[in-house]
Write a protein that holds these residues in place. Sequence first.
Motif, PDB file in Angstrom:
ATOM      1  N   GLY A  24       0.830  -1.194   0.000  1.00 44.99           N
ATOM      2  CA  GLY A  24       0.000   0.000   0.000  1.00 44.99           C
ATOM      3  C   GLY A  24       0.863   1.241   0.000  1.00 44.99           C
ATOM      4  N   TRP A  25       0.220   2.364  -0.245  1.00 42.62           N
ATOM      5  CA  TRP A  25       0.898   3.651  -0.284  1.00 42.62           C
ATOM      6  C   TRP A  25       0.006   4.667   0.395  1.00 42.62           C
ATOM      7  N   SER A  26       0.580   5.638   1.087  1.00 43.06           N
ATOM      8  CA  SER A  26      -0.240   6.555   1.876  1.00 43.06           C
ATOM      9  C   SER A  26      -0.594   7.818   1.098  1.00 43.06           C
ATOM     10  N   TYR A  27      -1.729   8.378   1.430  1.00 38.40           N
ATOM     11  CA  TYR A  27      -2.184   9.600   0.773  1.00 38.40           C
ATOM     12  C   TYR A  27      -1.225  10.779   0.990  1.00 38.40           C
ATOM     13  N   PRO A  28      -0.693  10.974   2.207  1.00 42.84           N
ATOM     14  CA  PRO A  28       0.287  12.061   2.362  1.00 42.84           C
ATOM     15  C   PRO A  28       1.481  11.930   1.425  1.00 42.84           C
ATOM     16  N   SER A  29       1.969  10.706   1.197  1.00 46.71           N
ATOM     17  CA  SER A  29       3.073  10.516   0.259  1.00 46.71           C
ATOM     18  C   SER A  29       2.634  10.802  -1.173  1.00 46.71           C
ATOM     19  N   THR A  30       1.402  10.443  -1.504  1.00 48.00           N
ATOM     20  CA  THR A  30       0.874  10.762  -2.829  1.00 48.00           C
ATOM     21  C   THR A  30       0.862  12.271  -3.061  1.00 48.00           C
ATOM     22  N   THR A  78       5.337  -0.852   3.973  1.00 51.85           N
ATOM     23  CA  THR A  78       5.285   0.582   3.671  1.00 51.85           C
ATOM     24  C   THR A  78       4.188   1.285   4.464  1.00 51.85           C
ATOM     25  N   ILE A  79       3.566   0.552   5.391  1.00 50.48           N
ATOM     26  CA  ILE A  79       2.499   1.101   6.227  1.00 50.48           C
ATOM     27  C   ILE A  79       2.978   1.294   7.672  1.00 50.48           C
ATOM     28  N   GLY A  80       3.678   0.269   8.205  1.00 48.70           N
ATOM     29  CA  GLY A  80       4.239   0.399   9.542  1.00 48.70           C
ATOM     30  C   GLY A  80       3.939  -0.741  10.486  1.00 48.70           C
ATOM     31  N   ILE A  81       2.869  -1.503  10.224  1.00 53.06           N
ATOM     32  CA  ILE A  81       2.384  -2.455  11.226  1.00 53.06           C
ATOM     33  C   ILE A  81       2.992  -3.848  11.099  1.00 53.06           C
ATOM     34  N   TRP A  82       3.993  -4.021  10.224  1.00 50.55           N
ATOM     35  CA  TRP A  82       4.605  -5.345  10.050  1.00 50.55           C
ATOM     36  C   TRP A  82       6.098  -5.308  10.338  1.00 50.55           C
ATOM     37  N   GLY A  83       6.473  -4.639  11.392  1.00 53.78           N
ATOM     38  CA  GLY A  83       7.875  -4.547  11.767  1.00 53.78           C
ATOM     39  C   GLY A  83       8.354  -5.770  12.521  1.00 53.78           C
ATOM     40  N   ALA A 140      -8.745  10.153   9.698  1.00 55.80           N
ATOM     41  CA  ALA A 140      -7.734  10.331   8.662  1.00 55.80           C
ATOM     42  C   ALA A 140      -8.398  10.948   7.450  1.00 55.80           C
ATOM     43  N   VAL A 141      -7.637  11.720   6.698  1.00 58.37           N
ATOM     44  CA  VAL A 141      -8.142  12.322   5.466  1.00 58.37           C
ATOM     45  C   VAL A 141      -7.610  11.523   4.284  1.00 58.37           C
ATOM     46  N   THR A 142      -8.515  11.120   3.410  1.00 62.04           N
ATOM     47  CA  THR A 142      -8.135  10.357   2.234  1.00 62.04           C
ATOM     48  C   THR A 142      -8.793  10.981   1.000  1.00 62.04           C
ATOM     49  N   GLU A 143      -8.668  10.319  -0.142  1.00 68.49           N
ATOM     50  CA  GLU A 143      -9.205  10.872  -1.387  1.00 68.49           C
ATOM     51  C   GLU A 143      -9.948   9.800  -2.170  1.00 68.49           C
ATOM     52  N   VAL A 144     -11.091  10.170  -2.704  1.00 68.19           N
ATOM     53  CA  VAL A 144     -11.849   9.353  -3.652  1.00 68.19           C
ATOM     54  C   VAL A 144     -11.796  10.075  -4.988  1.00 68.19           C
ATOM     55  N   GLU A 147      -4.102   3.572   1.323  1.00 65.74           N
ATOM     56  CA  GLU A 147      -4.529   2.250   1.779  1.00 65.74           C
ATOM     57  C   GLU A 147      -5.192   2.421   3.132  1.00 65.74           C
ATOM     58  N   ILE A 148      -6.523   2.518   3.106  1.00 70.02           N
ATOM     59  CA  ILE A 148      -7.283   2.721   4.348  1.00 70.02           C
ATOM     60  C   ILE A 148      -7.850   1.407   4.872  1.00 70.02           C
ATOM     61  N   GLY A 149      -7.472   0.280   4.239  1.00 68.14           N
ATOM     62  CA  GLY A 149      -7.963  -1.017   4.686  1.00 68.14           C
ATOM     63  C   GLY A 149      -9.255  -1.409   3.998  1.00 68.14           C
ATOM     64  N   TYR A 150      -9.997  -2.317   4.638  1.00 66.54           N
ATOM     65  CA  TYR A 150     -11.209  -2.854   4.041  1.00 66.54           C
ATOM     66  C   TYR A 150     -12.348  -1.837   4.049  1.00 66.54           C
ATOM     67  N   ILE A 151     -13.059  -1.812   2.925  1.00 68.04           N
ATOM     68  CA  ILE A 151     -14.233  -0.947   2.755  1.00 68.04           C
ATOM     69  C   ILE A 151     -15.441  -1.876   2.720  1.00 68.04           C
ATOM     70  N   ILE A 152     -16.151  -1.951   3.849  1.00 65.94           N
ATOM     71  CA  ILE A 152     -17.146  -2.992   4.116  1.00 65.94           C
ATOM     72  C   ILE A 152     -18.551  -2.397   4.122  1.00 65.94           C
ATOM     73  N   PRO A 153     -19.530  -3.056   3.497  1.00 66.36           N
ATOM     74  CA  PRO A 153     -20.915  -2.594   3.642  1.00 66.36           C
ATOM     75  C   PRO A 153     -21.293  -2.559   5.124  1.00 66.36           C
ATOM     76  N   LYS A 154     -21.939  -1.503   5.543  1.00 67.53           N
ATOM     77  CA  LYS A 154     -22.241  -1.355   6.968  1.00 67.53           C
ATOM     78  C   LYS A 154     -23.148  -2.483   7.471  1.00 67.53           C
ATOM     79  N   ARG A 155     -24.028  -2.971   6.605  1.00 66.45           N
ATOM     80  CA  ARG A 155     -24.920  -4.062   7.014  1.00 66.45           C
ATOM     81  C   ARG A 155     -24.182  -5.366   7.259  1.00 66.45           C
ATOM     82  N   GLN A 156     -22.936  -5.456   6.811  1.00 66.43           N
ATOM     83  CA  GLN A 156     -22.176  -6.684   7.031  1.00 66.43           C
ATOM     84  C   GLN A 156     -21.160  -6.557   8.152  1.00 66.43           C
ATOM     85  N   TRP A 157     -21.126  -5.409   8.803  1.00 62.54           N
ATOM     86  CA  TRP A 157     -20.207  -5.229   9.930  1.00 62.54           C
ATOM     87  C   TRP A 157     -20.631  -6.142  11.073  1.00 62.54           C
TER      88      TRP A 157
END
Length: 478
Positions: A89-95, A121-126, A354-358, A421-431
Amino acid sequence: MRLFSVTLAILLLGLGNSLLGPVLLAESLHFSIASAEITPDVDAPRPVWMAGYYPGRAATTVHDPLYARGMLLSDGQTKIAIVSLDLIGWSYPSTLSIRERLPEVDFVVICSTHNHEGPDTIGIWGESFIKRGVDEKYTARVEETIVGLVKRLDASQQPVTAEFATIDRPDLVHDTREPIVIDPTLRALRFRSQVDGSTLGLLVQGTTHPESLGANNTAITADFPCYTHQRLAQHFGCPTVYVSGAIGGLMTPPETGIVDRQGASVRLTTFQYAEAYGNAVADAVAEAFKRSQPVDLTPFRIFRKEVAIPIDNPLYRLARSLNVIRRVSYEWTGEPDSWGEQVTREFRPERAAAVTEVSLLQLGKVKLLGIPGELYPELVLGQIPNPADENVDFPDAPLEPHVGQLMGDEPYMMLGLANDEIGYIIPKRQWDREHPYAFGRGAPQYGEINSCSYEVGPIIMATFAELCQRAQRPTGDR
């Protein structure tokens, strides 16, 4: 005077690639494609921590190089660069940082294939859950490489025509989460030289996670897309930019049914499987182009919107507090269209965002959807249980607009993990995080643990709906 003007135009076009540089006529499609290597140095003193699965997986060798693969498109007025990275993944600030260094390009899209066999490239797999896995020098090197690649693309444009093709291959996708919903459609664009009709490049959108090697592999590799690129080069004699589509859910290569060139079954988590599966994807794309249709990709219109998404995931919040994830966040105001004060050590609101872009790129008749994470196929096809299972957390949540509904009969491609890379985008009804669990399960399914919030699906899809409405107006805005 008219004869002089026509003669001058012809002379300028003839000099386009020599004295004056390329001369691009309005609404004339121009194209370039290239790649640049971004393989990390596994022999350096600092370990290369591999992304995906779990922390503490250090790379031991390089099986095949990683690349930034890009193309640049122009309609004579607007330039759009699409870059795909063999990364998790790649982060929006770097973009945003990269875009600032490329003012000559109107819009830069940076996608990641979501490769689970490259560097963190995200941080959580050190080294451990509490240690950051990103090598900042490597990130800076990738940024520099992308900027150089796009500048090189901008200097090598050629006039082209385009073809669009799709093919449904449900046998190439496996869904590991109930309800079983897949987007089986491979989508692709082919760019042909206006001079001799040769194929100059492809843009291919796949359907699954690049994770055919599994969690025990310690060799840096692009996974199956490596072989997809090689096989497509054999079919068409040109490079490809490969992107992932709606791979949330979790869309993976199937465990069975994949065979090598001799027709023998191959086992998942092996390089033999990665090669066979990558070849199967490429062969499917080649088959699709036997029935491709010419498509007009001009003029270009760019639609984008920044939105705030709440960070409710307790693991993500912990990672931020431990400095494992380093990303600017803001107070969540309750509305995606605005965000509050920046979070600091002194200011820690109850809910951060977090602020992202669509984004939505209208290229003539074709739309490219810039999805900042891993979209569930339910949000493509609209196959969200209705009524919902009574044990999900939000059974009465409104149904989100879905891609098929928004696109109608218009051709489109999805650029998954585009600019973020904001992770999974899940329908709210399936949460489904709270007991009792849906489908009679004794534990929650995998998915929510890698999503920022149950609010993300509604926010992202409502934003796409807004961008589609803007695209229907006679003139575009950005």
